[in-house]
Design a protein around this motif. Structure first.
Motif, PDB file in Angstrom:
ATOM      1  N   UNK A   1      17.432  13.038  10.345  1.00  0.00           N
ATOM      2  CA  UNK A   1      16.294  12.995   9.424  1.00  0.00           C
ATOM      3  C   UNK A   1      16.745  13.068   7.973  1.00  0.00           C
ATOM      4  N   UNK A   2      17.738  13.929   7.689  1.00  0.00           N
ATOM      5  CA  UNK A   2      18.263  14.016   6.325  1.00  0.00           C
ATOM      6  C   UNK A   2      18.892  12.694   5.906  1.00  0.00           C
ATOM      7  N   UNK A   3      19.646  12.081   6.821  1.00  0.00           N
ATOM      8  CA  UNK A   3      20.291  10.804   6.503  1.00  0.00           C
ATOM      9  C   UNK A   3      19.257   9.728   6.207  1.00  0.00           C
ATOM     10  N   UNK A   4      18.186   9.666   7.013  1.00  0.00           N
ATOM     11  CA  UNK A   4      17.131   8.672   6.765  1.00  0.00           C
ATOM     12  C   UNK A   4      16.387   8.970   5.466  1.00  0.00           C
TER      13      UNK A   4
ATOM     14  N   UNK B   1       5.692   9.816   3.444  1.00  0.00           N
ATOM     15  CA  UNK B   1       5.949   9.486   4.854  1.00  0.00           C
ATOM     16  C   UNK B   1       7.262  10.121   5.283  1.00  0.00           C
ATOM     17  N   UNK B   2       7.275  11.434   5.425  1.00  0.00           N
ATOM     18  CA  UNK B   2       8.540  12.136   5.691  1.00  0.00           C
ATOM     19  C   UNK B   2       9.145  11.835   7.051  1.00  0.00           C
ATOM     20  N   UNK B   3       8.323  11.437   8.046  1.00  0.00           N
ATOM     21  CA  UNK B   3       8.838  11.208   9.394  1.00  0.00           C
ATOM     22  C   UNK B   3       8.931   9.732   9.738  1.00  0.00           C
TER      23      UNK B   3
ATOM     24  N   UNK C   1      12.501   4.448   6.312  1.00  0.00           N
ATOM     25  CA  UNK C   1      12.343   3.968   4.932  1.00  0.00           C
ATOM     26  C   UNK C   1      11.892   2.515   4.900  1.00  0.00           C
ATOM     27  N   UNK C   2      10.980   2.214   3.984  1.00  0.00           N
ATOM     28  CA  UNK C   2      10.499   0.835   3.854  1.00  0.00           C
ATOM     29  C   UNK C   2      11.625  -0.102   3.474  1.00  0.00           C
ATOM     30  N   UNK C   3      12.485   0.350   2.613  1.00  0.00           N
ATOM     31  CA  UNK C   3      13.675  -0.407   2.214  1.00  0.00           C
ATOM     32  C   UNK C   3      14.756   0.573   1.827  1.00  0.00           C
TER      33      UNK C   3
ATOM     34  N   UNK D   1      15.294  11.634  -3.145  1.00  0.00           N
ATOM     35  CA  UNK D   1      16.176  10.842  -2.281  1.00  0.00           C
ATOM     36  C   UNK D   1      17.631  11.021  -2.661  1.00  0.00           C
ATOM     37  N   UNK D   2      17.913  11.104  -3.965  1.00  0.00           N
ATOM     38  CA  UNK D   2      19.275  11.347  -4.410  1.00  0.00           C
ATOM     39  C   UNK D   2      19.779  12.718  -4.007  1.00  0.00           C
ATOM     40  N   UNK D   3      18.879  13.714  -3.987  1.00  0.00           N
ATOM     41  CA  UNK D   3      19.268  15.049  -3.550  1.00  0.00           C
ATOM     42  C   UNK D   3      19.667  15.044  -2.080  1.00  0.00           C
ATOM     43  N   UNK D   4      18.877  14.370  -1.238  1.00  0.00           N
ATOM     44  CA  UNK D   4      19.226  14.277   0.182  1.00  0.00           C
ATOM     45  C   UNK D   4      20.518  13.491   0.370  1.00  0.00           C
ATOM     46  N   UNK D   5      20.750  12.492  -0.477  1.00  0.00           N
ATOM     47  CA  UNK D   5      22.008  11.753  -0.412  1.00  0.00           C
ATOM     48  C   UNK D   5      23.186  12.673  -0.721  1.00  0.00           C
TER      49      UNK D   5
END
Length: 282
Positions: A26-29, A41-43, A46-48, A248-252
């Motif tokens: 989930x973190x990777x997505x 849409x956390x679950x 990704x659209x792109x 998104x950058x934080x999860x990256x």
């Protein structure tokens, strides 16, 4: 009854493993989503894929420099620890003196001392070392202090682990080599170290993983941004992304920190199990 308990334990372990795999997935997505998608849409997928999140995480808060610093410090500290712990453990297991047992117990006790209990003396000692070298040579790098402390805090576990492993190795080959005229150093390097390879790899991996995730000492000892370790840089990234709302950058950034450890476990996980179970099977 014992069989039911064993089955229940296995089920719980599989559930825990599945939860962690799901969480990392989930973190990777999420790391490939825009900030709007992270909350909207956390679950969902990704659209792109937003690969720019990784570029942003790598460049912001010097995550790349932190990655390099962690690689160098952890690799140097881990290799030094194994280089010191292996001969120490071998001597403790093969010595016939009465001091062998108490010294081994001393290392075991060292494993139970939490770093939080000695953090202030360690910090004061590191500052005195830094001031001494600044005064004597006009230069010092606090990453060297961190490296030395990492070695000191990792030695008790490695010595204790390798002591138990060396005890399981047969002594007949040592006796035969001694009869052929081989000295203690040659016996250790050419016979015992190859036999102890599973234990050495296990100690190396576990030490590297624990040091890779270490944050407290790094926060206490390193203040310059360009000398941050990866966990420190991730904390800086978290503060930056809060202001820019680039979640998104934080999860990256989290993926960048966690992925090397996951890769090591996938690649060498069987070696850890082998090293931990070989002694028990003999």
């Amino acid at each position: 009854m014992g069989g039911l308990l064993g089955h229940g334990t296995r089920v719980l372990l599989w559930m825990w493993a599945a939860f962690n795999v799901f969480l990392f997935g989930w973190i990777a997505l999420t790391s490939l989503k825009s900030s709007r998608e992270v909350f909207g849409s956390p679950l969902e997928l990704p659209a792109g894929p937003q690969w720019s999140n990784y570029d942003s995480a790598w460049s912001v808060s010097q995550l790349g420099q932190g990655f390099f610093n962690s690689i160098v410090i952890v690799a140097a500290a881990t290799l030094t620890t194994i280089a010191l712990a292996a001969p120490a453990a071998y001597v403790l297991t093969r010595t016939g003196r009465r001091t062998g047992g108490p010294v081994t117990t001393f290392f075991a006790v060292g494993m139970g001392i939490p770093m939080q209990a000695v953090i202030i003396p360690v910090f004061i000692l590191a500052q005195k070392v830094s001031l001494f070298f600044y005064g004597a040579f006009g230069w010092w790098d606090d990453r060297i202090s961190l490296y030395a402390i990492y070695v000191a805090m990792s030695l008790p576990f490695c010595v204790f682990l390798l002591t138990g492993f060396f005890r399981t190795l047969p002594g007949e080959m040592e006796e035969a080599a001694a009869l052929d005229g081989a000295g203690g150093l040659r016996i250790f390097t050419t016979i015992m170290l190859p036999l102890a390879q599973p234990g050495l790899i296990t100690a190396l991996i576990l030490t590297a993983v624990s040091l890779w995730n270490e944050t407290l000492l790094a926060l206490m000892l390193i203040a310059e941004n360009d000398r941050y370790t990866l966990p420190q840089a991730l904390l800086g990234l978290y503060q930056t992304m809060q202001y820019t709302s680039n979640w998104g950058g934080l999860f990256a950034g989290v993926v960048i920190v966690v992925l090397p450890i996951v890769a090591v476990y996938v690649w060498l996980g069987h070696r850890i199990i082998e090293g931990m179970t070989v002694g028990a099977g003999k």
